[in-house]
Each structure stands twice: as C-alpha cells, then as structure tokens.
Design a protein around this motif. Sequence first.
Motif, short mmCIF file in Angstrom:
data_model
loop_
_atom_site.label_atom_id
_atom_site.label_comp_id
_atom_site.label_asym_id
_atom_site.label_seq_id
_atom_site.Cartn_x
_atom_site.Cartn_y
_atom_site.Cartn_z
N PHE A 21 0.59 -1.06 -0.19
CA PHE A 21 -0.65 -0.04 0.01
C PHE A 21 0.94 0.56 -0.22
O PHE A 21 2.30 1.54 -0.01
CB PHE A 21 -0.91 0.46 1.66
CG PHE A 21 -0.56 0.40 2.51
CD1 PHE A 21 -0.38 1.30 3.15
CD2 PHE A 21 0.23 -1.13 3.63
CE1 PHE A 21 0.51 1.31 4.09
CE2 PHE A 21 0.65 -0.78 4.27
CZ PHE A 21 0.98 0.54 4.80
N ALA A 22 0.17 2.52 -0.52
CA ALA A 22 0.63 3.81 0.31
C ALA A 22 0.16 4.44 0.56
O ALA A 22 -1.32 4.77 -0.10
CB ALA A 22 1.71 4.30 -1.22
N LYS A 23 0.86 5.22 0.96
CA LYS A 23 -0.59 6.63 1.83
C LYS A 23 -0.36 8.43 1.73
O LYS A 23 1.03 8.18 1.00
CB LYS A 23 -0.31 6.82 3.15
CG LYS A 23 -0.79 5.80 4.00
CD LYS A 23 -1.00 5.29 5.52
CE LYS A 23 -1.52 4.66 6.34
NZ LYS A 23 -1.22 4.60 7.25
N LEU A 24 -1.20 8.49 0.94
CA LEU A 24 -0.80 10.09 1.08
C LEU A 24 -1.99 10.70 1.91
O LEU A 24 -3.15 10.80 2.14
CB LEU A 24 -1.62 9.87 -0.21
CG LEU A 24 -1.69 11.98 -1.27
CD1 LEU A 24 0.06 12.35 -0.60
CD2 LEU A 24 -1.73 11.98 -2.37
N SER A 119 -9.38 19.50 4.08
CA SER A 119 -8.22 18.29 3.54
C SER A 119 -8.47 16.76 3.65
O SER A 119 -9.26 16.58 4.30
CB SER A 119 -6.49 19.01 4.26
OG SER A 119 -7.12 17.51 5.65
N ASN A 120 -7.51 15.85 2.95
CA ASN A 120 -8.07 14.26 2.83
C ASN A 120 -6.75 13.48 3.05
O ASN A 120 -5.54 14.15 2.81
CB ASN A 120 -8.69 14.33 1.76
CG ASN A 120 -7.81 14.04 0.80
OD1 ASN A 120 -6.92 13.12 0.36
ND2 ASN A 120 -8.59 15.02 -0.14
N HIS A 121 -7.17 12.41 3.85
CA HIS A 121 -6.05 11.46 3.30
C HIS A 121 -6.43 10.45 2.95
O HIS A 121 -7.48 9.38 2.95
CB HIS A 121 -5.71 10.76 5.23
CG HIS A 121 -5.40 11.57 5.46
ND1 HIS A 121 -4.25 12.62 5.74
CD2 HIS A 121 -6.24 12.08 7.22
CE1 HIS A 121 -4.55 13.18 7.23
NE2 HIS A 121 -5.36 12.65 8.37
N VAL A 122 -5.23 10.25 1.64
CA VAL A 122 -5.84 8.66 0.83
C VAL A 122 -5.15 7.58 1.11
O VAL A 122 -3.73 7.66 1.50
CB VAL A 122 -5.65 8.76 -0.82
CG1 VAL A 122 -5.90 8.19 -1.45
CG2 VAL A 122 -6.47 10.61 -0.76
N THR A 123 -5.38 6.04 1.31
CA THR A 123 -4.66 5.13 1.01
C THR A 123 -5.35 4.82 -0.09
O THR A 123 -6.71 3.82 -1.05
CB THR A 123 -5.19 4.43 2.16
OG1 THR A 123 -5.12 5.44 3.68
CG2 THR A 123 -4.79 3.19 2.95
N LEU A 124 -3.94 3.64 -0.45
CA LEU A 124 -4.59 3.04 -1.66
C LEU A 124 -3.50 1.73 -1.65
O LEU A 124 -2.30 1.56 -1.39
CB LEU A 124 -3.87 3.79 -2.66
CG LEU A 124 -3.90 3.17 -4.62
CD1 LEU A 124 -4.24 4.60 -5.00
CD2 LEU A 124 -2.74 1.69 -4.76
N PHE A 125 -4.31 0.77 -2.02
CA PHE A 125 -3.65 -1.19 -1.62
C PHE A 125 -3.14 -1.46 -3.25
O PHE A 125 -4.46 -1.80 -4.17
CB PHE A 125 -4.76 -1.89 -1.21
CG PHE A 125 -4.52 -1.44 0.14
CD1 PHE A 125 -4.13 -1.96 1.60
CD2 PHE A 125 -5.86 -0.16 1.11
CE1 PHE A 125 -3.17 -1.98 2.48
CE2 PHE A 125 -5.41 -0.41 2.04
CZ PHE A 125 -4.46 -0.66 3.20
N VAL A 126 -2.74 -2.27 -3.43
CA VAL A 126 -2.50 -3.36 -4.67
C VAL A 126 -2.53 -3.92 -4.39
O VAL A 126 -1.28 -4.93 -2.77
CB VAL A 126 -1.33 -2.43 -5.94
CG1 VAL A 126 -1.26 -1.09 -5.90
CG2 VAL A 126 0.19 -2.43 -5.10
#
Length: 136
Positions: A21-24, A119-126
């Motif tokens: 994953f990666a977080k922004l 504002s926001n936080h994005v979490t993406l899983f691959v």
Amino acid sequence: MGARKKISAEKRKEALKTMYFAKLQNVPTSPRKMRLVADMIRGMEVNRALGVLKFSSKEASARVEKLLRSAIANWEQKNERKAESGELFVTKIYVDGGATLKRMRPAPQGRGYRIRKRSNHVTLFVDSKSTNDNQN
C-alpha cells in the motif's frame, strides 16, 4: 501499553507486512473531490488505472497517479521483482477526511462567514490477481 493492546498492535503490524500500500496524507483537496477520482480507478488493473489518471481532467488525479506509482514501487520492493503488465490491481482505495482549516470571510452587517478548507488522507492498496483470488 497493556498486554492485550500490545499483542493486537503486533498482529496489525504483521498483517501490514503482507499488504502492499501507499498513503498520501494532508492533501489540500476536499475529500468529496478526491473520492470522485478514487472511484474511477477502484478495482482496475494498475496500467489501465495509470492511463485513466493521466488523461483525467481532475486536479486530484495527478496526486493519485503519483500515489499509485508509489504503491507499485512498494510492491516491487517487497517482492524483489518488477511487476508484469496485467499482474497488479488496485484492490482497495479509500479517502478519509483530514484536518479542516477554518477561515473567516467578511459578510454583510459586520458578520463573518466561516470557510472550511478541507483536506484528506488517501490510502491505496495494490495486489496481484492470484493473491486476490485466494483471499475471496
């Protein structure tokens, strides 16, 4: 930290070692606008998702594209090999609200209207398709 809390924290850390994953965090865009972009690529193959993001007119798509590239790099780093085309998919992506900056705007008759700069936080899983089939 209590014993049970420590055990559950260690379990959570172990589970994250097998996820890619990666977080922004603290993106100065409203979560609503970012969710529109996140919904476009949820469940897609990563190369197709990169193409969709590259040609999207949304401002948030550039940030999500960079985040997706980071998640792919994280997958490659943990697996010690390059990802082949058609192998990786966006399994999960979610957008959470972040801190809200509150500002005042002058209004008639000496009043002030509140402006919320969200504002926001994005979490993406691959993950690879073969791993997804085993989990479902």
